[in-house]
Design a protein around this motif. Structure first.
Motif, mmCIF file in Angstrom:
data_model
loop_
_atom_site.group_PDB
_atom_site.id
_atom_site.type_symbol
_atom_site.label_atom_id
_atom_site.label_comp_id
_atom_site.label_asym_id
_atom_site.label_seq_id
_atom_site.Cartn_x
_atom_site.Cartn_y
_atom_site.Cartn_z
ATOM 1 N N ALA A 76 -14.837 -52.282 9.973
ATOM 2 C CA ALA A 76 -13.631 -51.039 9.302
ATOM 3 C C ALA A 76 -14.318 -49.833 9.237
ATOM 4 N N VAL A 77 -13.296 -48.745 9.553
ATOM 5 C CA VAL A 77 -13.746 -47.356 9.277
ATOM 6 C C VAL A 77 -12.938 -46.696 8.243
ATOM 7 N N VAL A 78 -13.389 -46.368 7.371
ATOM 8 C CA VAL A 78 -12.772 -46.204 5.974
ATOM 9 C C VAL A 78 -12.796 -44.612 5.782
ATOM 10 N N GLY A 79 -11.358 -44.082 5.257
ATOM 11 C CA GLY A 79 -11.448 -42.752 4.825
ATOM 12 C C GLY A 79 -11.060 -42.689 3.320
ATOM 13 N N SER A 80 -11.535 -41.534 2.773
ATOM 14 C CA SER A 80 -11.526 -41.447 1.216
ATOM 15 C C SER A 80 -10.764 -40.226 0.913
ATOM 16 N N GLY A 81 -9.919 -40.178 0.080
ATOM 17 C CA GLY A 81 -9.067 -39.011 -0.432
ATOM 18 C C GLY A 81 -8.026 -39.223 -1.270
ATOM 19 N N SER A 82 -6.868 -38.402 -1.069
ATOM 20 C CA SER A 82 -5.463 -38.602 -1.600
ATOM 21 C C SER A 82 -4.582 -39.117 -0.482
ATOM 22 N N PRO A 83 -3.635 -39.776 -0.952
ATOM 23 C CA PRO A 83 -2.738 -40.114 -0.040
ATOM 24 C C PRO A 83 -1.859 -38.804 0.728
ATOM 25 N N GLY A 84 -1.812 -39.201 2.024
ATOM 26 C CA GLY A 84 -1.063 -38.140 2.779
ATOM 27 C C GLY A 84 -2.213 -37.270 3.616
ATOM 28 N N GLN A 85 -3.510 -37.395 3.036
ATOM 29 C CA GLN A 85 -4.550 -36.908 3.949
ATOM 30 C C GLN A 85 -5.135 -37.621 4.946
ATOM 31 N N THR A 86 -5.833 -37.065 5.897
ATOM 32 C CA THR A 86 -6.104 -37.481 7.145
ATOM 33 C C THR A 86 -7.723 -37.339 7.618
ATOM 34 N N PHE A 87 -7.930 -38.532 8.366
ATOM 35 C CA PHE A 87 -9.315 -38.156 9.000
ATOM 36 C C PHE A 87 -9.137 -38.776 10.607
#
Length: 853
Positions: free
Chosen positions: A207-218
């Protein structure tokens, strides 16, 4: 009165003129004198010993060859040489990378990924190096991912790598089974996250995982998964993400060490001012020479500048200096971190590069109170050198060794690599691995077997060595990058083998991939079409496999297996656009030796040398610039394709006209209108269509790298031997070239088969053609009897123009001499128009043309 002394050793002498001399003093006239003689002898001996020692040292330097070993590693580095000398390549070994994700990690599509996020979409505006698009992922919760399951072998070792970028998210990383995470990337530019692991099951979820708040992007790009040896796995623990990315670049299909090169940049690392750009289009810059420029602003301006961008070795000391008038300053900026390394100075300055080594150098009219309108600012002899010492000014002169070859090794262990060696001035490759690119046009004969859901094909392929070593030392991938299984070709789809006894390959192809239904047996040409990237389907049944009834259609394999639309009812005979053929790699039972093409000689100057080691260089590729407005362009894609290079170009290194390097052109870095990243523009007024142009460039696609092991001369004997060897090699090569030129000067004419009723006019006017050493095709002869609009002959691949050409020729109808048109098409046909069954028609008016395909 003093006693007399000898003039050289000051020995005591008897003064016979003195009446006081009445006796012989033994101490004064013997002991003291002998002591002085002995002291003198000692001094002479010391001097003799010193001279002898120096002579012995010189004798050793002249009689015994001494060389210093050096290993050039991939990337940029600084090598300190004790004296100017040539580098001798003594070791270069192959590597093989096989991305176990196939082509899925390049994100030209993402159907095979599960989206554990709010959404995901292709992003063609933001992508990592060597790519053209990435995947933009929008978070649905604090942690969101894209993932997929991959097949693994228990006990095998792997490394998972991805390039990730936080657009608005806080961090991103790769992960295995949601348990083992790679390093976290915090930056808003693409950086590398990786994790190594030993397989504990037959399948793992990556997997490739992004962390932050809903709606944010990577964004994620260039995901790759490689099997590695135990030695490589252990080394990963001490490597940085940047080092891992460099050693394991993103690849597709089967890739080896392709076209390796080593460049020693000039003692002056700065390019001439011709290659710099200005921050204002209306700046009044005048460039008087390669390293002399003047600026005369028309009005006070805060910072009018000219700039260039270069990459240096990271975390390394460099020194910059220049000659300039008052108010003319220079600066150095760390591009990655946007910080000043040298801040608007006129003084010689030493600085240390950042973690990436990417810098921007400015020359400007920067003053605290702004520039002075009408003032003249002069910049001269700008010099950037490795190390902490200023050097006398020199123009930049690079040295390069480049090899046109591809080197392989065992994909999993790195064992039994191909190797490069030098003999009598020529580089050779010890070939232990054989790669087959299964292009349908190279298939000679075909045998097939029908099975439920798949068919097994047994092709004989042009130029294939079928003498393989072992099934354990082999790997194959199909066009989408999926790994094929060895030896199950008669039991299931997506399998393969090599039959050394019958000298053919064996490949099983599913009905879903090929479009051949179980009830239909495809023809040989239809099988070739599949291996050129075309899928057959039933046009009346919405894209399902064809079973012998209805209408045959073909569509590109890249369209997938869903309803493909109209397609074509004409059997394709050329490769589909953007199709990547099947690739097979296996170890040969008996290694063979092959000569390889090389260019240049790598040399060092005395002191600190900046050296770049990489792969993917293309040497002097022939091009025919195309007119676009007031320019002759190469590799330009705006408003159509114009004179594209054979590969997507990352960096264009140099342009040659009639074999000589030129500088009167512009290289523009604009991926939006380039086949790759850069295109060339030559002012139309400087362009002559009769000139021959060649381009040296680095490919956009990335390949694994390998170190260059070698040595350079440490003393005079080694330098003299190098000079003698070089002279001998050059003399030999010149003799060989002269012999080859003499052979080429005698054209090897080819007599074609005439078509459609056309025959030669007589024995003295036989139709024939040949290709000269510059790549131009010459056609001669007279024909008769054929019909207008019908091809006279078909030129083979390698003798065809890049686009259809037309000219006027002469013909005799039996009563009149006429001037019909004649067409040389890009598919190789030569067709006359306007005369039928002539008594004769001349082909001599066809001007030589460049063979481009």
């Amino acid at each position: 009165m003093s006693e007399p002394k000898t003039p050289n050793l000051a020995l005591n002498q008897i003064d016979r003129s003195s009446p006081a001399t009445t006796y012989f003093d033994l101490d004064r006239y013997l002991d003291q004198n002998w002591g002085k003689v002995d002291d003198f002898a000692g001094e002479i001996k010391e001097q003799v010993d010193e001279v002898t020692s120096k002579a012995d040292g010189l004798k050793e330097r002249l009689d015994t060859e001494q060389r210093k070993s050096v290993t050039l590693k991939p990337g940029l580095q600084v090598i300190e040489a004790e004296r100017a000398s040539a580098f001798r390549l003594e070791g270069l070994k192959g590597r093989t990378l096989v991305n176990l994700l196939g082509r899925d990690g390049g994100f030209e599509g993402y159907n095979n990924w599960a989206i554990g996020a709010m959404s995901a979409s292709l992003d063609t505006t933001t992508y990592a190096e060597g790519s053209t698009s990435s995947l933009r992922v929008t978070l649905a919760s604090e942690n969101s991912n894209i993932n997929r399951t991959i097949t693994t072998v228990i006990g095998k070792k792997y490394v998972l790598i991805a390039d990730v970028k936080n657009v608005s998210s806080e961090r991103a990383h790769v992960s295995i089974n949601a348990l083992v995470d790679g390093n976290k990337v915090m930056s808003d530019s693409f950086d590398t996250s990786f994790v190594s692991f030993t397989a504990t099951a037959a399948a793992h979820t990556i997997a490739v995982v992004g962390s932050g708040s809903p709606g944010q992007t990577f964004n994620v790009d260039n995901v790759r998964l490689y099997e590695v040896s135990t030695e490589e796995y252990n080394a990963l623990g001490s490597m940085t993400p940047t080092q891992v990315s460099a050693k394991y670049p993103y690849t597709e299909m089967i890739t080896g060490v392709k076209n390796p090169y080593a460049i020693r940049y000039g003692e002056n690392l700065l390019p001439p001012f011709y290659e710099w750009t200005s921050n204002y289009t209306n700046d009044k810059w005048t460039i008087w020479g390669p390293y002399t420029a003047q600026l005369r602003p028309s009005a006070p301006t805060f910072a009018i500048s000219m700039q260039c961008e270069i990459t240096l070795a990271p975390n390394t000391k460099y020194t910059i200096s220049a000659e300039q008038t008052d108010g003319a300053t220079f600066s150095v900026i760390d591009i990655t971190h946007n910080t000043a390394l040298v801040d608007n100075t006129t003084n010689t300055t030493t600085f240390t590069t950042g973690s990436t080594g990417a810098i921007r150098v400015y020359i400007s009219s920067y003053l605290a109170s702004g520039g002075i309108g009408g003032a003249l600012y002069t910049f001269r002899n700008l010099m950037l050198t490795a190390g902490d010492k200023a050097h006398l000014f020199k123009q930049r002169e690079d040295a390069m060794l480049a090899l046109q070859t591809e080197l392989y090794a065992d994909p999993a262990t790195g064992a039994n690599p191909d190797m490069v060696f030098e003999r009598e001035g020529q580089y050779f490759k010890l070939v232990k691995w054989h790669k087959v690119v299964l292009d349908g046009s190279k298939i000679i004969t075909l045998i097939q077997g029908n099975n439920t859901g798949y068919k097994t094909i047994y092709p004989k392929v042009e130029g294939v060595n079928y003498d393989y070593f072992s099934m354990d030392a082999a790997v194959a991938v199909k066009s989408d990058g999926k790994i094929l299984k060895w030896g199950s070709h008669e039991a299931a789809a997506d399998a393969w083998a090599v039959d050394k006894l019958n000298k053919n390959l064996a490949i099983s192809v599913s009905a879903e991939d090929s479009g051949w239904g179980d009830a239909y047996t495809p023809t040989a040409d239809e099988i070739k079409a599949y291996f050129m990237g075309w899928r057959m389907y039933d046009g009346l049944a919405g894209g399902t496999p064809y079973n012998g009834t209805g209408t045959k259609y073909w569509h590109k394999l890249s369209d997938g297996t869903s309803t493909p639309g109209a397609g074509t009812t004409t059997l394709p005979t050329t490769p589909a656009p953007n199709y990547t053929p099947y690739q097979l790699l296996y170890q040969l039972a008996t290694p063979v030796v092959e000569p390889i093409t090389s260019e240049g000689q790598l040399t060092f100057f005395e002191g600190d040398n900046q050296v770049e080691l990489g792969t993917g260089i293309v040497l002097r590729e022939g091009v025919k610039p195309a007119r676009y407005g007031d320019w002759a362009v190469v590799n330009y894609t705006y408003d159509g394709n114009h004179a594209l290079l054979q590969n997507k170009a990352d960096v264009i290194k140099s342009v040659y006209k009639n074999s000589k390097k030129i500088s009167d052109y512009l290289i523009t870095r604009r991926p939006q209108v380039s086949y790759g990243n850069e295109y060339i523009g030559i002012p139309w007024t400087d362009f002559d269509s009769t000139d021959l142009y060649n381009v040296t460039y680095l490919m956009l696609a990335k390949y694994p790298t390998a170190s260059f092991d070698g040595s350079y001369a440490e003393n005079e004997k080694a330098l003299l031997l190098d000079a003698v060897r070089t002279l001998q090699k050059n003399t030999t090569r010149i003799s060989v070239l002269e012999s080859k030129k003499a052979e080429k000067d005698i054209p090897a004419w080819i007599k074609p088969t005439l078509l459609n009723g056309w025959v030669s006019y007589n024995d003295g006017n036989t139709t024939r053609y040949f290709k000269d050493s510059q790549g131009f095709v010459h056609v001669q002869g007279m024909v008769k009897s054929g019909a207008a609009g019908q091809p006279i002959l078909l030129l083979p691949a390698g003798y065809r123009p890049g686009q259809t050409l037309e000219t006027i020729t002469n013909a005799y109808t039996g009563t009149d001499v006429v001037t019909p048109n004649i067409e040389i098409s890009s598919n190789g046909t030569i067709i006359p128009f306007g005369v039928t069954a002539p008594a004769w028609l001349s082909l001599d008016n066809i001007k030589p043309f460049l063979a481009e395909q």
